[in-house]
Design an enzyme around this catalytic site. Structure first.
Site, PDB file in Angstrom:
ATOM      1  N   HIS A   8       0.825  -1.212   0.000  1.00 26.48           N
ATOM      2  CA  HIS A   8       0.000   0.000   0.000  1.00 26.48           C
ATOM      3  C   HIS A   8       0.864   1.269   0.000  1.00 26.48           C
ATOM      4  O   HIS A   8       2.072   1.231   0.250  1.00 26.48           O
ATOM      5  CB  HIS A   8      -0.898   0.011   1.232  1.00 26.48           C
ATOM      6  CG  HIS A   8      -0.106   0.002   2.528  1.00 26.48           C
ATOM      7  ND1 HIS A   8       0.490   1.126   3.059  1.00 26.48           N
ATOM      8  CD2 HIS A   8       0.209  -1.019   3.367  1.00 26.48           C
ATOM      9  CE1 HIS A   8       1.116   0.815   4.171  1.00 26.48           C
ATOM     10  NE2 HIS A   8       0.970  -0.484   4.389  1.00 26.48           N
ATOM     11  N   GLU A  81      -1.824  -7.222   7.515  1.00 23.62           N
ATOM     12  CA  GLU A  81      -0.421  -7.129   7.916  1.00 23.62           C
ATOM     13  C   GLU A  81      -0.128  -8.047   9.101  1.00 23.62           C
ATOM     14  O   GLU A  81      -1.037  -8.507   9.799  1.00 23.62           O
ATOM     15  CB  GLU A  81      -0.083  -5.664   8.270  1.00 23.62           C
ATOM     16  CG  GLU A  81       1.336  -5.423   8.762  1.00 23.62           C
ATOM     17  CD  GLU A  81       2.425  -5.768   7.735  1.00 23.62           C
ATOM     18  OE1 GLU A  81       2.521  -6.956   7.369  1.00 23.62           O
ATOM     19  OE2 GLU A  81       3.188  -4.862   7.350  1.00 23.62           O
TER      20      GLU A  81
END
Length: 200
Positions: A8, A81
């Site tokens: 990202h 994550e």
């Protein structure tokens, strides 16, 4: 088959060197611009689908890269994550002060060193690899797949897919914001992946 593992764009916590983990921190202005730049960089790749972490910073990056193209997006919790445990929200200097040995091993790319009460890179990588490969196995034909997620988990996943040993893992680049590791797979040798580009 081509597999693009894209991190990202930047968030304020990235800029502050603050551990994000599962905290849902949005893109900042720099990250939004990076996502648009990534969209331009990957515009000529005809992705069959995009697998996306549900965290806002990854989802918004994927939205920018996919744009108006008719690419199916699949949001998958297993692409989140590495769980940050007691480290989430702390800056790297704060973590280093409280857990100096674990932090040192983690920064040295020890796959079994990770956030206290969180996940290790090895665990996160295995989670991501399992999710991606199981999704691929259920498809009749996939030529090019985009996975939008997070730096630590995607780096560990790329290493597992490409067969990096614990000794060679530190040689695999960390992912900058809105950069990708790219792997390819020979259809005649299913399950064997080759890392062809790092941090592009």
């Amino acid at each position: 088959m081509k597999l693009v593992l894209l991190r990202h764009g930047q968030t304020d916590w990235n800029f502050e060197d603050r551990y994000q983990g599962r905290s849902d921190i949005p893109l900042n202005a720099v990250g939004q611009r990076q996502a648009l730049e990534a969209a331009a960089r990957w515009t000529n790749v005809e992705f069959d689908a995009a697998l996306v972490s549900p965290l806002q910073r990854a989802y918004d990056t994927a939205s920018a890269v996919v744009g108006h193209r008719s690419i199916e997006r699949h949001v998958m919790d297993d692409l989140m994550e590495t769980a940050g445990g007691d480290w989430e929200g702390l800056t790297f200097p704060q973590i280093r002060e409280q857990w100096p040995e674990i932090f040192r091993d983690w920064r040295a790319s020890n796959r079994d060193a990770g956030p206290v009460n969180g996940e290790t890179p090895r665990q996160a990588g295995h989670r991501v690899v399992t999710a991606v490969t199981e999704w691929i196995s259920m498809q009749s034909s996939v030529r090019s797949l985009l996975v939008v997620g997070h730096g630590s988990a995607l780096r560990a996943a790329a290493a597992q897919l490409a067969g990096f040993s614990d000794e060679t893992y530190p040689e695999l680049s960390r992912l900058d914001n809105c950069h990708a590791h790219v792997l390819t797979q020979n259809g005649a040798d299913f399950g064997r992946w080759e890392l062809v580009e790092q941090n592009v």
